[in-house]
Design an enzyme around this catalytic site. Structure first.
Site, PDB file in Angstrom:
ATOM      1  N   SER A 126       0.842  -1.200   0.000  1.00 36.45           N
ATOM      2  CA  SER A 126       0.000   0.000   0.000  1.00 36.45           C
ATOM      3  C   SER A 126       0.874   1.244   0.000  1.00 36.45           C
ATOM      4  O   SER A 126       1.634   1.475   0.942  1.00 36.45           O
ATOM      5  CB  SER A 126      -0.891   0.024   1.241  1.00 36.45           C
ATOM      6  OG  SER A 126      -1.475   1.311   1.347  1.00 36.45           O
ATOM      7  N   HIS A 163      -1.274  -1.415  -4.138  1.00 36.14           N
ATOM      8  CA  HIS A 163      -2.534  -1.195  -3.429  1.00 36.14           C
ATOM      9  C   HIS A 163      -2.721   0.313  -3.220  1.00 36.14           C
ATOM     10  O   HIS A 163      -1.867   0.991  -2.658  1.00 36.14           O
ATOM     11  CB  HIS A 163      -2.515  -1.928  -2.093  1.00 36.14           C
ATOM     12  CG  HIS A 163      -3.826  -1.918  -1.371  1.00 36.14           C
ATOM     13  ND1 HIS A 163      -4.860  -2.773  -1.687  1.00 36.14           N
ATOM     14  CD2 HIS A 163      -4.273  -1.161  -0.336  1.00 36.14           C
ATOM     15  CE1 HIS A 163      -5.883  -2.549  -0.872  1.00 36.14           C
ATOM     16  NE2 HIS A 163      -5.561  -1.568  -0.039  1.00 36.14           N
ATOM     17  N   ASP A 171      -5.047   3.131  -1.617  1.00 36.73           N
ATOM     18  CA  ASP A 171      -6.080   3.382  -0.608  1.00 36.73           C
ATOM     19  C   ASP A 171      -6.681   4.768  -0.788  1.00 36.73           C
ATOM     20  O   ASP A 171      -6.044   5.775  -0.474  1.00 36.73           O
ATOM     21  CB  ASP A 171      -5.464   3.280   0.794  1.00 36.73           C
ATOM     22  CG  ASP A 171      -5.217   1.839   1.207  1.00 36.73           C
ATOM     23  OD1 ASP A 171      -6.158   1.028   1.093  1.00 36.73           O
ATOM     24  OD2 ASP A 171      -4.091   1.533   1.638  1.00 36.73           O
ATOM     25  N   MET A 218      -9.484   7.391   0.392  1.00 35.99           N
ATOM     26  CA  MET A 218     -10.353   7.663   1.559  1.00 35.99           C
ATOM     27  C   MET A 218     -10.989   9.034   1.418  1.00 35.99           C
ATOM     28  O   MET A 218     -10.320   9.992   1.024  1.00 35.99           O
ATOM     29  CB  MET A 218      -9.510   7.654   2.838  1.00 35.99           C
ATOM     30  CG  MET A 218      -8.714   6.384   3.033  1.00 35.99           C
ATOM     31  SD  MET A 218      -7.732   6.501   4.517  1.00 35.99           S
ATOM     32  CE  MET A 218      -6.866   4.930   4.450  1.00 35.99           C
ATOM     33  N   HIS A 242      -8.535   0.398  -3.718  1.00 31.28           N
ATOM     34  CA  HIS A 242      -9.426   0.118  -2.581  1.00 31.28           C
ATOM     35  C   HIS A 242     -10.152   1.412  -2.233  1.00 31.28           C
ATOM     36  O   HIS A 242      -9.566   2.331  -1.669  1.00 31.28           O
ATOM     37  CB  HIS A 242      -8.550  -0.382  -1.411  1.00 31.28           C
ATOM     38  CG  HIS A 242      -9.298  -0.638  -0.151  1.00 31.28           C
ATOM     39  ND1 HIS A 242      -8.658  -0.819   1.062  1.00 31.28           N
ATOM     40  CD2 HIS A 242     -10.626  -0.767   0.105  1.00 31.28           C
ATOM     41  CE1 HIS A 242      -9.561  -1.042   2.006  1.00 31.28           C
ATOM     42  NE2 HIS A 242     -10.752  -1.007   1.457  1.00 31.28           N
ATOM     43  N   MET A 268     -12.403   3.498  -0.104  1.00 31.98           N
ATOM     44  CA  MET A 268     -13.050   3.668   1.202  1.00 31.98           C
ATOM     45  C   MET A 268     -13.824   4.977   1.131  1.00 31.98           C
ATOM     46  O   MET A 268     -13.494   5.969   1.790  1.00 31.98           O
ATOM     47  CB  MET A 268     -11.988   3.674   2.307  1.00 31.98           C
ATOM     48  CG  MET A 268     -11.424   2.290   2.565  1.00 31.98           C
ATOM     49  SD  MET A 268      -9.850   2.326   3.415  1.00 31.98           S
ATOM     50  CE  MET A 268      -8.752   2.578   2.016  1.00 31.98           C
ATOM     51  N   MET A 284     -11.075  -6.804   5.623  1.00 28.52           N
ATOM     52  CA  MET A 284     -10.317  -5.826   6.404  1.00 28.52           C
ATOM     53  C   MET A 284      -9.924  -6.452   7.739  1.00 28.52           C
ATOM     54  O   MET A 284     -10.774  -6.928   8.493  1.00 28.52           O
ATOM     55  CB  MET A 284     -11.162  -4.566   6.673  1.00 28.52           C
ATOM     56  CG  MET A 284     -11.379  -3.668   5.471  1.00 28.52           C
ATOM     57  SD  MET A 284      -9.884  -3.208   4.584  1.00 28.52           S
ATOM     58  CE  MET A 284      -8.942  -2.356   5.854  1.00 28.52           C
ATOM     59  N   ASP A 308      -6.319  -7.206   4.310  1.00 31.09           N
ATOM     60  CA  ASP A 308      -5.740  -5.861   4.352  1.00 31.09           C
ATOM     61  C   ASP A 308      -5.713  -5.302   5.776  1.00 31.09           C
ATOM     62  O   ASP A 308      -6.758  -5.095   6.386  1.00 31.09           O
ATOM     63  CB  ASP A 308      -6.599  -4.958   3.445  1.00 31.09           C
ATOM     64  CG  ASP A 308      -6.055  -3.549   3.317  1.00 31.09           C
ATOM     65  OD1 ASP A 308      -4.946  -3.283   3.807  1.00 31.09           O
ATOM     66  OD2 ASP A 308      -6.760  -2.711   2.706  1.00 31.09           O
ATOM     67  N   GLY A 324       1.442  -2.268   4.208  1.00 29.90           N
ATOM     68  CA  GLY A 324       1.836  -0.861   4.152  1.00 29.90           C
ATOM     69  C   GLY A 324       3.030  -0.616   5.038  1.00 29.90           C
ATOM     70  O   GLY A 324       4.186  -0.621   4.586  1.00 29.90           O
TER      71      GLY A 324
HETATM   72  C1  DX5 Z   1      -6.386   0.848   5.882  1.00 31.56           C
HETATM   73  C2  DX5 Z   1      -5.946   0.590   4.471  1.00 31.56           C
HETATM   74  C3  DX5 Z   1      -4.826  -0.402   4.386  1.00 31.56           C
HETATM   75  C4  DX5 Z   1      -3.556   0.055   5.032  1.00 31.56           C
HETATM   76  C5  DX5 Z   1      -2.594  -1.089   5.155  1.00 31.56           C
HETATM   77  O1  DX5 Z   1      -7.471   1.681   5.866  1.00 31.56           O
HETATM   78  O2  DX5 Z   1      -7.003   0.097   3.699  1.00 31.56           O
HETATM   79  O3  DX5 Z   1      -4.603  -0.775   3.038  1.00 31.56           O
HETATM   80  O4  DX5 Z   1      -2.960   1.086   4.315  1.00 31.56           O
HETATM   81  O5  DX5 Z   1      -1.507  -0.642   5.886  1.00 31.56           O
HETATM   82  P1  DX5 Z   1      -0.799  -1.506   7.025  1.00 31.56           P
HETATM   83  O6  DX5 Z   1      -0.220  -2.704   6.340  1.00 31.56           O
HETATM   84  O7  DX5 Z   1       0.204  -0.577   7.571  1.00 31.56           O
HETATM   85  O8  DX5 Z   1      -1.863  -1.903   8.017  1.00 31.56           O
HETATM   86 ZN    ZN Z   2      -6.488  -0.903   1.715  1.00 33.19          ZN
END
Ligand code: DX5
Ligand code: ZN
Length: 215
Positions: A7, A32, A34, A36, A65, A67, A136, A174, A196
């Site tokens: 990520s 990946h 993310d 948001m 992804h 969100m 998740m 994830d 990540g």
């Molecule tokens: C959380 C994200 C994840 C996150 C993963 O909201 O969807 O993809 O960035 O990061 P780590 O591996 O640090 O939990």
């Molecule tokens: Zn994610």
């Protein structure tokens, strides 16, 4: 061997190009992404301008992804921004089946994600229609959180549903995954793992990715 999808949320955006080139050269399978919106989750990350800027230097599939609430509004724009997979949240869609159909009609693979508190049973109906289920293993919104152990049970449940129905969709997991727990996540049934903090806080991200694939 598991698919590893680092990520870029955890990368240092001041040096994003450097991190992308590192991932291009690494054994990572996907990127990946993310996204948001500050509504579905209590955080805002990045959107189209970043995707458009990176899409020509990224040499691997963009695993996007979302969100965000009502993601159907932006499916076409994420396709145009280079997404290979678009994953939406079960909790964020007014009409999930319609959203999945829309993603497919844009020529993109479609995934559905569930939050830690959402039971796997809600997936039963949609499972035959998706290419990927994203479980998740942290509350979405931030990188660097601790893996929620109950997720292992959920991975097994989804795995069982997929094999009972003879389906071919992938399970991606994830949140909070690193060298210390990737093995049990894969054993539980994950085909793909997101990482990540484990990758970007490492001294040698490439070797973490390589080791995660090996385990
Ligand atoms: C959380 C994200 C994840 C996150 C993963 O909201 O969807 O993809 O960035 O990061 P780590 O591996 O640090 O939990
Ligand atoms: Zn994610």
């Amino acid at each position: 061997m598991a698919i590893v999808s680092p990520s870029i949320l955890s990368s240092n955006f001041a040096y994003l190009q450097k991190d992308i080139e590192m991932l291009n050269e690494s054994e990572a399978d996907w990127f990946h992404i993310d996204v948001m919106d500050g509504v579905f989750v209590p955080n805002i990350s990045f959107g189209f301008p970043i995707l458009h800027s990176i899409r020509n230097i990224v040499k691997k599939p963009l695993d996007v992804h979302l969100m965000i609430v009502n993601p159907e509004r932006y499916v076409e724009r994420f396709r145009d921004a280079g997404a290979s997979i678009i994953t939406v949240h079960y909790e964020a869609c007014a009409d999930l089946k319609r959203t999945i159909d829309l993603i497919h009609s844009c020529g993109v693979k479609a995934g559905v994600s569930i939050n830690p508190e959402t039971p796997t049973a809600v997936l039963r109906e949609i499972l035959p229609c998706v290419d990927l289920v994203l479980i998740m293993s942290v509350h979405p919104g931030f990188g660097g959180q601790k893996f929620i152990e109950d997720s292992l049970q959920k991975i097994c449940e989804v795995k069982r549903m997929i094999s009972e129905e003879n389906l071919s969709c992938l399970i991606e997991v994830d949140g909070g995954i690193g060298l210390g727990n990737v093995e049990k996540v894969v054993r539980a049934g994950a085909d793909a793992v997101v990482a990540g903090a484990a990758v970007f806080s490492a001294e040698s991200p490439e070797s973490i990715i390589r080791d995660m694939k090996k385990l």
